[in-house]
Motif scaffolding. Sequence first.
Motif, short mmCIF file in Angstrom:
data_model
loop_
_atom_site.label_atom_id
_atom_site.label_comp_id
_atom_site.label_asym_id
_atom_site.label_seq_id
_atom_site.Cartn_x
_atom_site.Cartn_y
_atom_site.Cartn_z
N LEU A 80 0.82 -1.21 0.00
CA LEU A 80 0.00 0.00 0.00
C LEU A 80 0.85 1.25 0.00
CD1 LEU A 80 -2.88 1.22 0.19
CD2 LEU A 80 -2.60 1.17 2.69
N GLN A 145 -2.48 -8.73 0.66
CA GLN A 145 -2.38 -7.28 0.64
C GLN A 145 -3.08 -6.70 -0.60
OE1 GLN A 145 1.26 -5.18 1.80
NE2 GLN A 145 2.22 -7.19 2.10
N ILE A 149 -6.18 -4.03 -0.66
CA ILE A 149 -6.08 -2.74 -1.35
C ILE A 149 -7.22 -2.57 -2.35
CG2 ILE A 149 -4.68 -1.40 -2.96
CD1 ILE A 149 -2.20 -2.65 -1.61
N CYS A 158 -8.00 -7.95 5.60
CA CYS A 158 -7.35 -6.71 6.03
C CYS A 158 -7.11 -6.68 7.53
CB CYS A 158 -8.18 -5.50 5.61
SG CYS A 158 -8.43 -5.35 3.83
N TYR A 167 -7.21 1.91 4.58
CA TYR A 167 -6.54 1.42 3.38
C TYR A 167 -6.62 2.40 2.21
CZ TYR A 167 -4.83 -3.25 4.38
OH TYR A 167 -4.09 -4.31 4.84
N THR A 170 -2.32 6.16 1.37
CA THR A 170 -1.13 5.52 0.80
C THR A 170 0.17 6.20 1.21
OG1 THR A 170 -1.32 6.84 -1.21
CG2 THR A 170 -2.46 4.70 -1.18
#
Length: 211
Positions: A80, A145, A149, A158, A167, A170
């Motif tokens: 991320l 992951q 995302i 998550c 999320y 970034t």
Amino acid sequence: ANLPILKDLPLIQSLSADLAGRYTDYSTSCVAETWKIGLDFHVNDMIRFRGTASVDIRAPNLFDLYQPLTINTGGFNDELTKVNLSIVHKTQGNSNLKPEVAHTYTAGVVLTPDYLPGFTMSVDYYRISLSGALTSLTGSSEDLQSICIKSGGSSPYCALTFRPFSYTNTTPANFPLYYLSEEVNSAEQRTEGEDIELDYTFEMNDLISDV
């Protein structure tokens, strides 16, 4: 319970059903209901057909549920924030686990020819579909992951990664505080195949007269 259905009819020496059921209340997980239905069909003394259908379970063991928390550190490549740093890694049991559930089907034939005393041949087909199988997942997995995302943080995977923000953030400040590894009910598995068995029994004195 064994239930006789038909007997001593043309092409039906006997036909019976086997029924079984179990109700289990696991104090560590949940209630589970399992059952089995089987049919046993004898055409005659030489040919027999058989088949079963069942629902089976395997409950998580105490280690799966209550594995003590262990903590170590290591590198973590965050998909991320695009940051790669050392991070705390926690491993523990999962008290929310449920029993694995399998649906099993078998069908087969058993041959015992009277012209070959002592010989038995069986051929069986089986299929097992397992759902909710226990598998170990970790927040460092690149695949998990990526799922998180794409979901914007709504995926249950998550929860394996603990971040300061959501999320959708970034920035490097959203690098995880730690990630978790634990068992979850997430895997599915299907197995099928055939079993072939040949048996031949005989008296030793048929081979060695002194025995």
